[in-house]
Design an enzyme around this catalytic site. Structure first.
Site, PDB file in Angstrom:
ATOM      1  N   CYS A 110     166.494  -9.031 -32.785  1.00  0.00           N
ATOM      2  CA  CYS A 110     167.211  -8.270 -31.748  1.00  0.00           C
ATOM      3  C   CYS A 110     166.295  -7.862 -30.596  1.00  0.00           C
ATOM      4  CB  CYS A 110     167.885  -7.040 -32.343  1.00  0.00           C
ATOM      5  SG  CYS A 110     169.156  -7.453 -33.540  1.00  0.00           S
TER       6      CYS A 110
ATOM      7  N   HIS B 243     169.277  -2.176 -26.274  1.00  0.00           N
ATOM      8  CA  HIS B 243     169.870  -3.132 -27.201  1.00  0.00           C
ATOM      9  C   HIS B 243     171.099  -2.473 -27.817  1.00  0.00           C
ATOM     10  CE1 HIS B 243     170.744  -5.798 -30.387  1.00  0.00           C
ATOM     11  NE2 HIS B 243     170.262  -5.015 -31.342  1.00  0.00           N
TER      12      HIS B 243
ATOM     13  N   ASN C 287     177.018  -6.183 -31.861  1.00  0.00           N
ATOM     14  CA  ASN C 287     175.587  -6.464 -31.714  1.00  0.00           C
ATOM     15  C   ASN C 287     175.391  -7.970 -31.525  1.00  0.00           C
ATOM     16  OD1 ASN C 287     172.853  -6.898 -32.089  1.00  0.00           O
ATOM     17  ND2 ASN C 287     172.655  -5.508 -33.827  1.00  0.00           N
TER      18      ASN C 287
HETATM   19  N1  ACO Z   1     183.851  -0.453 -44.089  1.00  0.00           N
HETATM   20  C1  ACO Z   1     184.073   0.548 -44.957  1.00  0.00           C
HETATM   21  N2  ACO Z   1     183.122   1.060 -45.731  1.00  0.00           N
HETATM   22  C2  ACO Z   1     181.892   0.542 -45.624  1.00  0.00           C
HETATM   23  C3  ACO Z   1     181.581  -0.505 -44.740  1.00  0.00           C
HETATM   24  C4  ACO Z   1     182.629  -1.013 -43.948  1.00  0.00           C
HETATM   25  N3  ACO Z   1     182.455  -2.005 -43.057  1.00  0.00           N
HETATM   26  N4  ACO Z   1     180.275  -0.807 -44.843  1.00  0.00           N
HETATM   27  C5  ACO Z   1     179.758   0.021 -45.770  1.00  0.00           C
HETATM   28  N5  ACO Z   1     180.725   0.827 -46.238  1.00  0.00           N
HETATM   29  C6  ACO Z   1     180.642   1.887 -47.249  1.00  0.00           C
HETATM   30  C7  ACO Z   1     179.456   1.691 -48.165  1.00  0.00           C
HETATM   31  O1  ACO Z   1     179.782   0.816 -49.216  1.00  0.00           O
HETATM   32  C8  ACO Z   1     179.239   3.088 -48.651  1.00  0.00           C
HETATM   33  O2  ACO Z   1     180.173   3.387 -49.638  1.00  0.00           O
HETATM   34  P1  ACO Z   1     179.773   4.290 -50.931  1.00  0.00           P
HETATM   35  O3  ACO Z   1     179.363   5.610 -50.345  1.00  0.00           O
HETATM   36  O4  ACO Z   1     181.027   4.308 -51.708  1.00  0.00           O
HETATM   37  O5  ACO Z   1     178.640   3.560 -51.568  1.00  0.00           O
HETATM   38  C9  ACO Z   1     179.576   3.961 -47.435  1.00  0.00           C
HETATM   39  O6  ACO Z   1     180.376   3.120 -46.578  1.00  0.00           O
HETATM   40  C10 ACO Z   1     178.376   4.434 -46.674  1.00  0.00           C
HETATM   41  O7  ACO Z   1     177.516   3.303 -46.474  1.00  0.00           O
HETATM   42  P2  ACO Z   1     176.169   3.422 -45.691  1.00  0.00           P
HETATM   43  O8  ACO Z   1     175.560   2.064 -45.579  1.00  0.00           O
HETATM   44  O9  ACO Z   1     175.345   4.514 -46.276  1.00  0.00           O
HETATM   45  O10 ACO Z   1     176.753   3.887 -44.274  1.00  0.00           O
HETATM   46  P3  ACO Z   1     175.984   4.404 -43.017  1.00  0.00           P
HETATM   47  O11 ACO Z   1     176.527   5.700 -42.606  1.00  0.00           O
HETATM   48  O12 ACO Z   1     174.501   4.264 -43.146  1.00  0.00           O
HETATM   49  O13 ACO Z   1     176.453   3.357 -41.908  1.00  0.00           O
HETATM   50  C11 ACO Z   1     175.618   1.413 -40.795  1.00  0.00           C
HETATM   51  C12 ACO Z   1     176.159   1.991 -42.088  1.00  0.00           C
HETATM   52  C13 ACO Z   1     176.689   1.488 -39.731  1.00  0.00           C
HETATM   53  C14 ACO Z   1     175.236  -0.038 -41.046  1.00  0.00           C
HETATM   54  C15 ACO Z   1     174.370   2.224 -40.357  1.00  0.00           C
HETATM   55  O14 ACO Z   1     173.472   2.385 -41.418  1.00  0.00           O
HETATM   56  C16 ACO Z   1     173.682   1.596 -39.215  1.00  0.00           C
HETATM   57  O15 ACO Z   1     174.186   1.513 -38.131  1.00  0.00           O
HETATM   58  N6  ACO Z   1     172.435   1.146 -39.394  1.00  0.00           N
HETATM   59  C17 ACO Z   1     171.701   0.504 -38.362  1.00  0.00           C
HETATM   60  C18 ACO Z   1     171.717  -0.919 -38.661  1.00  0.00           C
HETATM   61  C19 ACO Z   1     171.914  -1.806 -37.467  1.00  0.00           C
HETATM   62  O16 ACO Z   1     172.425  -1.449 -36.443  1.00  0.00           O
HETATM   63  N7  ACO Z   1     171.487  -3.032 -37.663  1.00  0.00           N
HETATM   64  C20 ACO Z   1     171.660  -4.037 -36.699  1.00  0.00           C
HETATM   65  C21 ACO Z   1     170.471  -4.867 -36.584  1.00  0.00           C
HETATM   66  S1  ACO Z   1     169.051  -3.929 -36.210  1.00  0.00           S
HETATM   67  C22 ACO Z   1     169.285  -3.404 -34.732  1.00  0.00           C
HETATM   68  O17 ACO Z   1     169.857  -4.083 -33.981  1.00  0.00           O
HETATM   69  C23 ACO Z   1     168.787  -2.065 -34.408  1.00  0.00           C
END
Ligand code: ACO
Length: 321
Positions: A114, A248, A278
């Site tokens: 990214c 980004h 993204n």
């Molecule tokens: N729909 C519904 N529920 C979901 C989904 C979905 N698409 N995805 C995960 N969940 C559930 C999980 O299973 C979990 O359930 P549980 O509590 O029963 O186990 C719950 O939601 C919470 O999951 P987390 O992964 O802890 O959720 P979080 O609040 O961290 O959000 C996210 C996840 C959006 C991916 C966040 O961590 C994030 O944005 N991280 C940054 C990652 C990113 O942007 N990466 C892109 C590449 S790197 C970059 O470009 C910076």
């Protein structure tokens, strides 16, 4: 006056097919509300069978050349940030050269996930400053729809496809405008937080994107904040000097965290993540293209770009328009 790089052309390309959160929710255990609340994403563009990093990158490049009033014959180098090339080789950049009818100059791909556009911009600037190139096409082009696991709701909802391009042009004339500085970082010890499981060198693996979302989030907020400080400090500038943040586009909550640190109101942050999701290395040049063409970014504005991605890689670029 030392030679410096001006940003003179901007172009973008998004595939026709738009996929909404509701369409994903029809196939996966997710919802529009979950995706919007956690990421700010409402929809994304997904490549058709004939869209590739090469074809989309070439379209974005043509638009950037038109904007700059240049032709492919004026270009000395093509640098493509991509993690989703059509082939192991030839490089996407070289295929784009061919699509543009270029047999002069040189081209290569650069893999920084990214952060690919920031790394490519910095590399292009170094070629220009050293006198090795005068006009450089800097492209980010990605088809993450082909590396996400469409059964993994934790990752597939986050990404979209597209390409963006900028033309950098060297000048020796005195003036304020141009790329002021870039800062790059990588830390391979955090490589397992965000990676693709396999490529042509490891065919026994699945070739799907894997991510520890929470850890990546934590690194993104901390490292992007320090990147922003590093960029401004290097130029003797303050938070209040920044006209536009063009980050980004991974997640609205990461973007808002950095904007808050800069004390920048939301209307000074260019956001596309809501409509594009993204698009990895394509996200910053797509956002720049949009904000320059709709007149938000004006001559004289100070624009701060920042990104973090798999590697981990991260960095910033500061430019006076
Ligand atoms: N729909 C519904 N529920 C979901 C989904 C979905 N698409 N995805 C995960 N969940 C559930 C999980 O299973 C979990 O359930 P549980 O509590 O029963 O186990 C719950 O939601 C919470 O999951 P987390 O992964 O802890 O959720 P979080 O609040 O961290 O959000 C996210 C996840 C959006 C991916 C966040 O961590 C994030 O944005 N991280 C940054 C990652 C990113 O942007 N990466 C892109 C590449 S790197 C970059 O470009 C910076």
């Amino acid at each position: 006056m030392a030679r410096r790089s001006l940003l003179v052309g901007f172009g973008g390309f998004l595939p026709d097919r738009v996929v909404t959160n509701d369409e994903l929710a029809a196939q996966l255990d997710t919802s529009d509300d979950w995706i919007k609340t956690r990421t700010g994403i409402t929809r994304r563009h997904i490549a058709g069978p004939n869209d590739t990093a090469t074809s989309m990158g070439a379209q974005a490049a043509r638009r950037a050349l038109d904007y700059a009033g240049l032709t492919p014959a004026d270009i000395d180098a093509v640098i493509v940030g991509t993690s989703t090339p059509d082939q192991a080789f030839p490089a996407t950049a070289v295929r784009i050269q061919a699509e543009l009818g270029m047999q002069q100059g040189f081209g290569f791909d650069l893999a920084a996930a990214c952060s690919g556009f920031i790394f490519a911009l910095s590399t292009a600037d170094a070629f220009i400053r050293s006198g090795q190139a005068r006009n450089v096409l800097v492209i980010g082009s990605e088809v993450y729809s082909r590396i996400v696991d469409w059964s993994d709701r934790g990752t597939c909802v986050l990404f979209g496809d597209g390409a963006g391009a900028v033309v950098l042009s060297g000048t020796d004339e005195p003036g304020e405008a141009g790329l002021l500085s870039t800062h790059l970082h990588s830390d391979g010890t955090a490589g397992d937080l965000l990676y693709v499981d396999g490529a042509v060198g490891r065919r026994e693996m699945s070739g799907h994107l894997k991510m520890s979302g929470r850890d990546v989030f934590r690194h993104a907020v901390a490292k992007l904040s320090s990147s922003v400080d590093e960029a401004l400090k290097a130029e003797g500038l303050e938070y209040g000097d920044v006209s536009w943040l063009v980050p980004h586009q991974a997640n609205i909550r990461i973007i808002e965290g950095v904007a808050k640190k800069l004390n920048l109101p939301p209307e000074r942050v260019v956001i596309t993540v809501d409509r594009h999701a993204n698009t990895s290395a394509a996200s910053i040049p797509l956002a720049l293209d949009e904000a320059v063409r709709d007149g938000r970014i004006q001559k004289g504005d100070l624009v701060l770009m920042e990104a973090l991605g798999g590697g981990l890689t991260w960095g910033s670029a500061l430019a006076r328009f």
